[in-house]
Design an enzyme around this catalytic site. Structure first.
Site, PDB file in Angstrom:
ATOM      1  N   LEU A 285       0.852  -1.193   0.000  1.00 31.79           N
ATOM      2  CA  LEU A 285       0.000   0.000   0.000  1.00 31.79           C
ATOM      3  C   LEU A 285       0.891   1.248   0.000  1.00 31.79           C
ATOM      4  CD1 LEU A 285      -3.020   0.423  -0.122  1.00 31.79           C
ATOM      5  CD2 LEU A 285      -3.088   0.481   2.346  1.00 31.79           C
ATOM      6  N   HIS A 286       1.567   1.471  -1.129  1.00 38.89           N
ATOM      7  CA  HIS A 286       2.463   2.618  -1.293  1.00 38.89           C
ATOM      8  C   HIS A 286       1.658   3.825  -1.780  1.00 38.89           C
ATOM      9  CE1 HIS A 286       2.517   2.093  -5.715  1.00 38.89           C
ATOM     10  NE2 HIS A 286       2.314   0.826  -5.390  1.00 38.89           N
ATOM     11  N   ALA A 287       2.327   4.908  -2.128  1.00 39.26           N
ATOM     12  CA  ALA A 287       1.638   6.156  -2.469  1.00 39.26           C
ATOM     13  C   ALA A 287       0.662   6.012  -3.637  1.00 39.26           C
ATOM     14  CB  ALA A 287       2.655   7.253  -2.772  1.00 39.26           C
TER      15      ALA A 287
END
Length: 89
Positions: free
Chosen positions: A14-16
């Site tokens: 769940l990165h940017a």
């Protein structure tokens, strides 16, 4: 109220970029949408909160949705996670 889990299965977690896509989905619904690990839940409509979760690949997240459109919201969120946020592998 819906209380279920979703698994982070995309390569980068769940990165940017994935969080931004999740915000696009959650902001379409009136229901209260929360994500978290165990009892610690955050507002899934807040990008900073999502980034602070630190949810990497393989993380199981609790998804709690409450409101008039909770079923549609749940379906859309699960579809996004299952599609690996539409990222190339």
């Amino acid at each position: 109220m819906i209380d279920t889990t979703v698994n982070v299965i995309n390569k980068l977690g769940l990165h940017a970029r994935a969080s931004g896509k999740l915000i696009e989905v959650t902001s379409r619904y009136r229901s209260s949408i929360q994500l978290g690990k165990g009892k610690e839940l955050i507002d899934a409509k807040n990008i900073m909160s999502l980034l602070m979760l630190g949810a990497g690949k393989g993380t199981q997240l609790r998804l709690v949705i409450e409101g008039s459109d909770e079923e549609k919201a749940c379906e859309a969120i699960q579809a996004l996670f299952n599609a690996k946020f539409y990222e190339a592998e």
